[in-house]
Write an enzyme that holds these catalytic residues in place. Structure first.
Site, PDB file in Angstrom:
ATOM      1  N   THR A  74       0.873  -1.182   0.000  1.00 20.41           N
ATOM      2  CA  THR A  74       0.000   0.000   0.000  1.00 20.41           C
ATOM      3  C   THR A  74       0.905   1.225   0.000  1.00 20.41           C
ATOM      4  O   THR A  74       1.663   1.435   0.958  1.00 20.41           O
ATOM      5  CB  THR A  74      -0.886   0.029   1.264  1.00 20.41           C
ATOM      6  OG1 THR A  74      -1.642  -1.174   1.311  1.00 20.41           O
ATOM      7  CG2 THR A  74      -1.822   1.221   1.240  1.00 20.41           C
ATOM      8  N   LYS A 114      -7.726   1.504  -3.202  1.00 22.43           N
ATOM      9  CA  LYS A 114      -7.380   1.054  -1.840  1.00 22.43           C
ATOM     10  C   LYS A 114      -7.594   2.184  -0.823  1.00 22.43           C
ATOM     11  O   LYS A 114      -8.212   1.987   0.228  1.00 22.43           O
ATOM     12  CB  LYS A 114      -5.920   0.583  -1.839  1.00 22.43           C
ATOM     13  CG  LYS A 114      -5.284   0.389  -0.497  1.00 22.43           C
ATOM     14  CD  LYS A 114      -5.592  -0.941   0.122  1.00 22.43           C
ATOM     15  CE  LYS A 114      -5.073  -1.003   1.540  1.00 22.43           C
ATOM     16  NZ  LYS A 114      -5.404  -2.217   2.224  1.00 22.43           N
ATOM     17  N   LYS A 134      -1.836   4.988   8.587  1.00 22.64           N
ATOM     18  CA  LYS A 134      -1.039   5.095   7.356  1.00 22.64           C
ATOM     19  C   LYS A 134      -1.965   5.332   6.147  1.00 22.64           C
ATOM     20  O   LYS A 134      -1.742   6.230   5.348  1.00 22.64           O
ATOM     21  CB  LYS A 134      -0.241   3.803   7.152  1.00 22.64           C
ATOM     22  CG  LYS A 134       0.467   3.730   5.813  1.00 22.64           C
ATOM     23  CD  LYS A 134       1.066   2.363   5.525  1.00 22.64           C
ATOM     24  CE  LYS A 134       1.536   2.322   4.066  1.00 22.64           C
ATOM     25  NZ  LYS A 134       2.090   1.034   3.667  1.00 22.64           N
TER      26      LYS A 134
HETATM   27  P1  NAD Z   1       5.873  -5.980   7.322  1.00 23.22           P
HETATM   28  O1  NAD Z   1       6.629  -4.868   7.965  1.00 23.22           O
HETATM   29  O2  NAD Z   1       5.514  -7.190   8.128  1.00 23.22           O
HETATM   30  O3  NAD Z   1       6.674  -6.514   6.023  1.00 23.22           O
HETATM   31  C1  NAD Z   1       7.433  -5.686   5.192  1.00 23.22           C
HETATM   32  C2  NAD Z   1       8.718  -6.438   4.894  1.00 23.22           C
HETATM   33  O4  NAD Z   1       9.489  -5.698   3.946  1.00 23.22           O
HETATM   34  C3  NAD Z   1       9.602  -6.609   6.142  1.00 23.22           C
HETATM   35  O5  NAD Z   1       9.818  -7.996   6.365  1.00 23.22           O
HETATM   36  C4  NAD Z   1      10.891  -5.870   5.771  1.00 23.22           C
HETATM   37  O6  NAD Z   1      12.061  -6.498   6.292  1.00 23.22           O
HETATM   38  C5  NAD Z   1      10.842  -5.930   4.258  1.00 23.22           C
HETATM   39  N1  NAD Z   1      11.677  -4.930   3.610  1.00 23.22           N
HETATM   40  C6  NAD Z   1      11.738  -3.594   3.842  1.00 23.22           C
HETATM   41  N2  NAD Z   1      12.616  -3.018   3.003  1.00 23.22           N
HETATM   42  C7  NAD Z   1      13.120  -4.010   2.226  1.00 23.22           C
HETATM   43  C8  NAD Z   1      14.079  -4.057   1.179  1.00 23.22           C
HETATM   44  N3  NAD Z   1      14.706  -2.957   0.772  1.00 23.22           N
HETATM   45  N4  NAD Z   1      14.370  -5.246   0.619  1.00 23.22           N
HETATM   46  C9  NAD Z   1      13.738  -6.372   1.043  1.00 23.22           C
HETATM   47  N5  NAD Z   1      12.821  -6.396   2.024  1.00 23.22           N
HETATM   48  C10 NAD Z   1      12.515  -5.231   2.610  1.00 23.22           C
HETATM   49  O7  NAD Z   1       4.565  -5.318   6.688  1.00 23.22           O
HETATM   50  P2  NAD Z   1       3.246  -6.064   6.171  1.00 23.22           P
HETATM   51  O8  NAD Z   1       2.226  -6.063   7.241  1.00 23.22           O
HETATM   52  O9  NAD Z   1       3.648  -7.336   5.489  1.00 23.22           O
HETATM   53  O10 NAD Z   1       2.751  -5.008   5.076  1.00 23.22           O
HETATM   54  C11 NAD Z   1       3.325  -4.927   3.786  1.00 23.22           C
HETATM   55  C12 NAD Z   1       2.491  -3.963   2.956  1.00 23.22           C
HETATM   56  O11 NAD Z   1       1.151  -4.445   2.891  1.00 23.22           O
HETATM   57  C13 NAD Z   1       2.406  -2.544   3.539  1.00 23.22           C
HETATM   58  O12 NAD Z   1       2.480  -1.627   2.472  1.00 23.22           O
HETATM   59  C14 NAD Z   1       1.058  -2.512   4.237  1.00 23.22           C
HETATM   60  O13 NAD Z   1       0.515  -1.226   4.309  1.00 23.22           O
HETATM   61  C15 NAD Z   1       0.262  -3.421   3.313  1.00 23.22           C
HETATM   62  N6  NAD Z   1      -0.904  -4.062   3.953  1.00 23.22           N
HETATM   63  C16 NAD Z   1      -0.789  -4.649   5.174  1.00 23.22           C
HETATM   64  C17 NAD Z   1      -1.902  -5.255   5.755  1.00 23.22           C
HETATM   65  C18 NAD Z   1      -1.809  -5.915   7.116  1.00 23.22           C
HETATM   66  O14 NAD Z   1      -2.867  -6.222   7.695  1.00 23.22           O
HETATM   67  N7  NAD Z   1      -0.613  -6.171   7.637  1.00 23.22           N
HETATM   68  C19 NAD Z   1      -3.139  -5.271   5.083  1.00 23.22           C
HETATM   69  C20 NAD Z   1      -3.211  -4.701   3.808  1.00 23.22           C
HETATM   70  C21 NAD Z   1      -2.080  -4.098   3.250  1.00 23.22           C
END
Ligand code: NAD
Length: 296
Positions: free
Chosen positions: A93, A170, A245
């Protein structure tokens, strides 16, 4: 079977990548966190030494990263190394501007790369159960190529329009969600003051014009909807930090596009106060306790 690179194996990306493995695809993953890489390895993915290594043999590259700056930086690193004609799908997102910029970066490679912004709704439960909703922006041909892959991770895949349209859908959806949760919470708090029981309000509003997802699926008081986070100490679910966010992204987009969103602005402010009071990790429906406290 398709060779898929998956970058960002966190709470969402980890189980999404695992579902692609289960569907029989060859998945090569990368994450900065060793624990996320270990989990993905256990789930059947290969782990590459870097983002660039992960993408070099991939027909499709999926990114699932925290925010726009991470996506733009990872795409800038990997684009010169992806195969000609590869399809890149960003499921994070992010702000609409960054999403559109990522598409432009892919096009500027002049190597016939296809790109989609395809954020998701459905949370960690949806990622694990492969029941996410994907909202995609980009060219129709890119969408048609992505659809069979996305449908292994979700139950609904919608083509919303051109570049950035997925992110636009979204943040509009989540602005409705933030505003409606506050509306439902305020109604329960008012009902309490008026001596009306939670169940009575639920029974009426859930079958009347007040009906909405925040009430019928995610009811912010314990009782009427047994599976809602209110019955589980407001554990997420969908964390208040993520709601904030998304509301901030909606406000940024409203500002740049000139849209008037007064309730969206108010919802962003209330969720900022709720987060700052130490509730970032609570489910976003917990805002009812904050509202009750403020008005008490
Ligand atoms: P998260 O923090 O658990 O996962 C993100 C991952 O990205 C982490 O493991 C981090 O180490 C990795 N990362 C960051 N920079 C990196 C790089 N340069 N190279 C490789 N890996 C890298 O977050 P999440 O909950 O998995 O969310 C991910 C996305 O999905 C976000 O944009 C969030 O807004 C969206 N989202 C989350 C949810 C939810 O309920 N968690 C729901 C809908 C959308």
């Amino acid at each position: 079977m398709t060779n898929i690179a998956f970058i960002g194996l966190g709470n969402m990306g980890g189980p999404m990548a695992a579902n692609l493995v289960k569907a029989g695809h060859t998945v090569t993953g990368f994450d900065l966190s060793p624990a996320s890489c270990d989990q993905a390895r256990n789930d059947g993915a290969s782990i590459a030494a870097s983002t660039v290594d992960a993408v070099k043999d991939a027909d499709i590259v999926v990114t699932m990263l925290p925010a726009g700056k991470h996506v733009l930086s990872v795409w800038a690193d990997i684009l010169p190394s992806v195969k000609d004609g590869a399809l890149l799908i960003d499921c994070s997102t992010v702000d609409v501007e960054s999403a559109r910029k990522a598409h432009v970066m892919a096009r500027e490679q002049e190597r016939d790369l296809a790109s989609l912004d395809a954020p998701v709704s459905g949370g960690v439960g949806g990622a694990k159960g492969a029941t996410l909703t994907f909202m995609a922006g980009g060219a129709r041909q890119a969408f048609d190529r992505a659809e069979p892959i996305l449908s292994k991770m979700g139950k609904k895949v919608v083509h919303c329009g051109e570049a950035g349209a997925g992110q636009a859908a979204k943040i509009c959806n989540n602005m409705i969600l933030g505003i409606s949760m506050i509306g439902v919470a305020e109604a329960f708090v008012l009902a309490e003051k008026l001596g009306l029981s939670h169940q009575a309000l639920f029974d009426v509003a859930s079958t009347s014009s007040g009906q909405c997802w925040s009430l019928t699926t995610y009811c912010p008081v314990p009782g009427p909807v047994p599976a809602s986070p209110a019955n589980n100490g407001y554990k997420p679910g969908f964390a208040a930090a993520l709601m904030l966010k998304d509301l901030k992204l909606a406000q940024e987009a409203a500002l740049t596009s000139g849209a008037s969103t007064p309730l969206g602005a108010e919802a962003a402010q209330l969720y900022a106060l709720f987060n700052n009071a130490g509730h970032e990790g609570d489910d976003f429906s917990g805002i009812i306790n904050f509202i009750r406290g403020q008005r008490a």
